[in-house]
Design an enzyme around this catalytic site. Structure first.
Site, short mmCIF file in Angstrom:
data_model
loop_
_atom_site.label_atom_id
_atom_site.label_comp_id
_atom_site.label_asym_id
_atom_site.label_seq_id
_atom_site.Cartn_x
_atom_site.Cartn_y
_atom_site.Cartn_z
N GLY A 1 88.28 46.03 15.39
CA GLY A 1 87.44 45.77 14.23
C GLY A 1 87.07 47.04 13.51
CG ASN B 1 76.41 40.64 22.20
OD1 ASN B 1 75.72 40.67 21.19
ND2 ASN B 1 77.29 39.68 22.43
CG ASP C 1 74.66 37.11 20.99
OD1 ASP C 1 74.68 37.99 20.11
OD2 ASP C 1 75.57 36.28 21.12
#
Length: 252
Positions: free
Chosen positions: A40, A112, A161
């Site tokens: 990414g 994360n 998360d």
């Protein structure tokens, strides 16, 4: 989403899927965006989508998931590679001068969420695959204090998360798969939680993101039912600020 709770598309990324967002002091929006190949890029743009540019290219080899800015607009970015048994992810620092990313912590299994304390000297990192929250005390942008890295919390069930910090340094962790946000003290001790409506019936369990509105105690929480045919909702709740008790989240 604007003040009138209207959702508007401001940018479309070619071949990239936005994951984490961070707002700079000058109003720019930084985006951690993943591709479908385990990599990414990090992008920056104006809030209306104009001025889109690449900050860290796909060729850098990171798998960006979340990010947070420090006082000089350097970026801490989680690299969410790995899985249980493959701790190949970590946390990287992107200097504000555009230099190449520098490793801060390595050997994490799906790093994360990431957040920075208000004074900028404590970094919080969630390890999704192994259910851990790390408290990292900094003595420089990329250096940790002696004995300054600890596992502050082990989570039961899935899975830490997004991580955010309020103006008092309390830590908010979105628990994906549980439909709740766990709130911890400045040292990492559990002190409260937000339970989303419908979680006991299997609704809103896929809680993937949250944000605290700057200058307020308003928390925005993004969750969904998961899978096809389910719904996604943005909820609004109050943080643990100024003695306020948490209230039941409302759909924004």
């Amino acid at each position: 989403m604007d003040e009138g709770s209207r959702i508007m598309e401001v940018a479309k990324l070619d071949g990239l899927m936005p994951a984490g967002l961070a707002l700079a002091r000058d109003g720019r929006v930084f985006v951690a965006a993943a591709n479908c190949r385990g990599g990414g890029a990090i992008l920056a743009m104006q809030p209306d989508g104009t001025g889109l540019r690449t900050v860290v290219p796909e060729s850098a080899g990171l798998f960006p998931n979340d990010l947070v800015l420090d006082a000089v607009d350097g970026l801490y970015v989680t690299d969410c590679r790995g899985t249980v048994g493959d701790s190949s992810g970590g946390v990287w620092y992107v200097p504000p001068d555009g230099a190449a990313p520098v490793p801060v912590v390595r050997n994490l299994a799906v790093a994360n969420g990431v957040a920075l304390s208000p004074e900028g000297r404590r970094l919080w990192v969630g390890e999704f695959a192994l259910g851990r929250l790390y408290r990292l005390d900094l003595v420089g942008a990329t250096a940790l204090a002696p004995f300054g890295a600890v596992t502050a919390h082990h989570f039961s069930g899935p899975a830490p998360d997004t991580v955010r910090v309020d103006a008092e340094g309390r830590v908010y962790v979105a628990l994906y798969g549980q439909g709740r946000v766990l709130i911890l003290s400045r040292e990492g001790l559990p002190i409260g939680q937000v339970l989303l409506p419908g979680r006991d019936e299997g609704r809103n369990l896929s809680l993937s993101s949250l944000a605290i509105r700057p200058g307020s105690w308003v928390v925005a929480i993004v969750s969904s039912d998961g899978g096809r045919g389910g719904s996604a909702t943005i909820f609004r709740a109050e943080a643990l600020g100024n003695g306020l008790a948490l209230r039941t989240p409302d759909a924004a």
